[in-house]
Design an enzyme around this catalytic site. Sequence first.
Site, PDB file in Angstrom:
ATOM      1  N   LYS A 107      12.385  -2.779   8.799  1.00  9.51           N
ATOM      2  CA  LYS A 107      11.231  -3.054   7.947  1.00  9.51           C
ATOM      3  C   LYS A 107      10.802  -1.764   7.266  1.00  9.51           C
ATOM      4  CE  LYS A 107       6.833  -3.566   9.381  1.00  9.51           C
ATOM      5  NZ  LYS A 107       5.973  -2.843   8.439  1.00  9.51           N
ATOM      6  N   ASP A 151       7.860  -4.899   3.525  1.00  9.74           N
ATOM      7  CA  ASP A 151       6.528  -5.329   3.994  1.00  9.74           C
ATOM      8  C   ASP A 151       5.445  -4.648   3.149  1.00  9.74           C
ATOM      9  OD1 ASP A 151       4.364  -6.182   5.555  1.00  9.74           O
ATOM     10  OD2 ASP A 151       4.677  -4.639   7.088  1.00  9.74           O
ATOM     11  N   LEU A 152       5.306  -5.117   1.915  1.00  7.78           N
ATOM     12  CA  LEU A 152       4.287  -4.522   1.030  1.00  7.78           C
ATOM     13  C   LEU A 152       3.059  -5.421   0.904  1.00  7.78           C
ATOM     14  CD1 LEU A 152       6.572  -2.831  -1.660  1.00  7.78           C
ATOM     15  CD2 LEU A 152       5.554  -1.860   0.413  1.00  7.78           C
ATOM     16  N   LYS A 153       3.109  -6.589   1.501  1.00  9.41           N
ATOM     17  CA  LYS A 153       1.930  -7.480   1.572  1.00  9.41           C
ATOM     18  C   LYS A 153       1.239  -7.597   0.224  1.00  9.41           C
ATOM     19  CE  LYS A 153       0.963  -5.954   6.330  1.00  9.41           C
ATOM     20  NZ  LYS A 153       1.745  -4.705   6.368  1.00  9.41           N
ATOM     21  N   PHE A 154       1.963  -8.130  -0.753  1.00  2.46           N
ATOM     22  CA  PHE A 154       1.390  -8.229  -2.105  1.00  2.46           C
ATOM     23  C   PHE A 154       0.157  -9.128  -2.093  1.00  2.46           C
ATOM     24  CE2 PHE A 154       6.033  -7.574  -3.258  1.00  2.46           C
ATOM     25  CZ  PHE A 154       5.868  -6.226  -3.541  1.00  2.46           C
ATOM     26  N   ASP A 170      -2.532  -9.998  -5.157  1.00  2.00           N
ATOM     27  CA  ASP A 170      -2.968  -9.714  -6.527  1.00  2.00           C
ATOM     28  C   ASP A 170      -2.990 -11.045  -7.278  1.00  2.00           C
ATOM     29  OD1 ASP A 170      -3.416  -8.323  -9.032  1.00  2.00           O
ATOM     30  OD2 ASP A 170      -2.400  -6.585  -8.174  1.00  2.00           O
ATOM     31  N   ILE A 171      -3.181 -11.004  -8.576  1.00  5.31           N
ATOM     32  CA  ILE A 171      -3.186 -12.251  -9.351  1.00  5.31           C
ATOM     33  C   ILE A 171      -1.766 -12.833  -9.376  1.00  5.31           C
ATOM     34  CG2 ILE A 171      -5.180 -11.523 -10.716  1.00  5.31           C
ATOM     35  CD1 ILE A 171      -3.234 -10.949 -13.038  1.00  5.31           C
ATOM     36  N   THR A 182       1.117 -11.062 -11.382  1.00  8.79           N
ATOM     37  CA  THR A 182       1.516  -9.750 -10.854  1.00  8.79           C
ATOM     38  C   THR A 182       2.348  -9.909  -9.583  1.00  8.79           C
ATOM     39  OG1 THR A 182      -0.461  -8.774 -11.796  1.00  8.79           O
ATOM     40  CG2 THR A 182       0.595  -7.539 -10.028  1.00  8.79           C
ATOM     41  N   THR A 226      -2.505  -8.433  12.812  1.00 10.36           N
ATOM     42  CA  THR A 226      -2.474  -8.416  14.283  1.00 10.36           C
ATOM     43  C   THR A 226      -3.398  -7.354  14.876  1.00 10.36           C
ATOM     44  OG1 THR A 226      -0.525  -6.991  14.147  1.00 10.36           O
ATOM     45  CG2 THR A 226      -0.138  -9.339  14.481  1.00 10.36           C
ATOM     46  N   ARG A 265       4.482  -5.457  22.151  1.00  4.64           N
ATOM     47  CA  ARG A 265       4.412  -4.299  23.034  1.00  4.64           C
ATOM     48  C   ARG A 265       5.130  -4.589  24.350  1.00  4.64           C
ATOM     49  NH1 ARG A 265       3.499  -2.174  19.026  1.00  4.64           N
ATOM     50  NH2 ARG A 265       1.778  -0.792  18.442  1.00  4.64           N
ATOM     51  N   ARG A 283       6.246   1.582  16.684  1.00  8.12           N
ATOM     52  CA  ARG A 283       6.064   2.756  17.544  1.00  8.12           C
ATOM     53  C   ARG A 283       6.707   2.675  18.920  1.00  8.12           C
ATOM     54  NH1 ARG A 283      -0.126   2.799  15.826  1.00  8.12           N
ATOM     55  NH2 ARG A 283       0.482   0.607  15.626  1.00  8.12           N
TER      56      ARG A 283
END
Length: 233
Positions: A33, A60-63, A65-66, A69, A120, A182, A212
Amino acid sequence: MQDKPVVVALDFDDKAKALALVDQLDPAQCRLKVGKEMFTLFGPELVRDLVGRGFDVFLDLKFHDIPNTVAKAVVAAAELGVWMVNVHASGGSRMMRAAKEALAPYGDKAPLLIAVTVLTSMTDSELAELGVDADTAQEQVLRLAKLTQQAGLDGVVCSAKEAGLLKSTLGSDFKLVTPGIRPAGSDAGDQRRVLTPMDAIEAGSDFLVIGRPITQAGDPLAVLKAINDSLQG
Ligand SMILES: O=c1ccn([C@@H]2O[C@H](COP(=O)(O)O)[C@@H](O)[C@H]2O)c(=O)[nH]1
């Protein structure tokens, strides 16, 4: 269980360190990712490099917007050859449908398109602070996941804690991508709705996003192998 359920979240501020880890990874053992930190620092070239090495890459840019776009942004992601891309479900059903329609020309080569429900890291009380009228994160996740499915997307990002409810309500084909994983004994950090890898798979998660606990480990490969082995039973 999906083939290669572990998606390693490459969250590094140093490209050389990230690639030193990637050099040791095998595309047969995990997916990767790329999120906001590395994409902002190193751009599409990094994504092309990872795709070129044979990895399935979740961008994983989590768009959020309108519709116009976001539709153009997911097309740009498809052009990079990524395996999965995401938007925020709270951008609404018209935005999600526009994104899905924009990927139609790619046919079966289109990346999986999924939507983030409730991060999360968030608790019930933090959601309430936003004025969300759901009583629990789980209730809001279910609401946004139903909207996402109705808009024709492939799945959602949620916590594995919600996986059982979502699978039983929305069916087994609707993909559940779960960060906040985890291994027992590892530090939750900023994550709040967490589950172990095995518990997540048993609850119905399709893909486990793990950063992590692997990337900051003294021996990342050993941790990845232990997780993969634990999932094989
Ligand atoms: O709800 C969400 C959506 C995305 N993430 C991303 O997943 C990884 C998790 O990393 P860890 O180090 O295992 O906590 C990270 O890149 C987040 O941006 C998420 O955690 N929760």
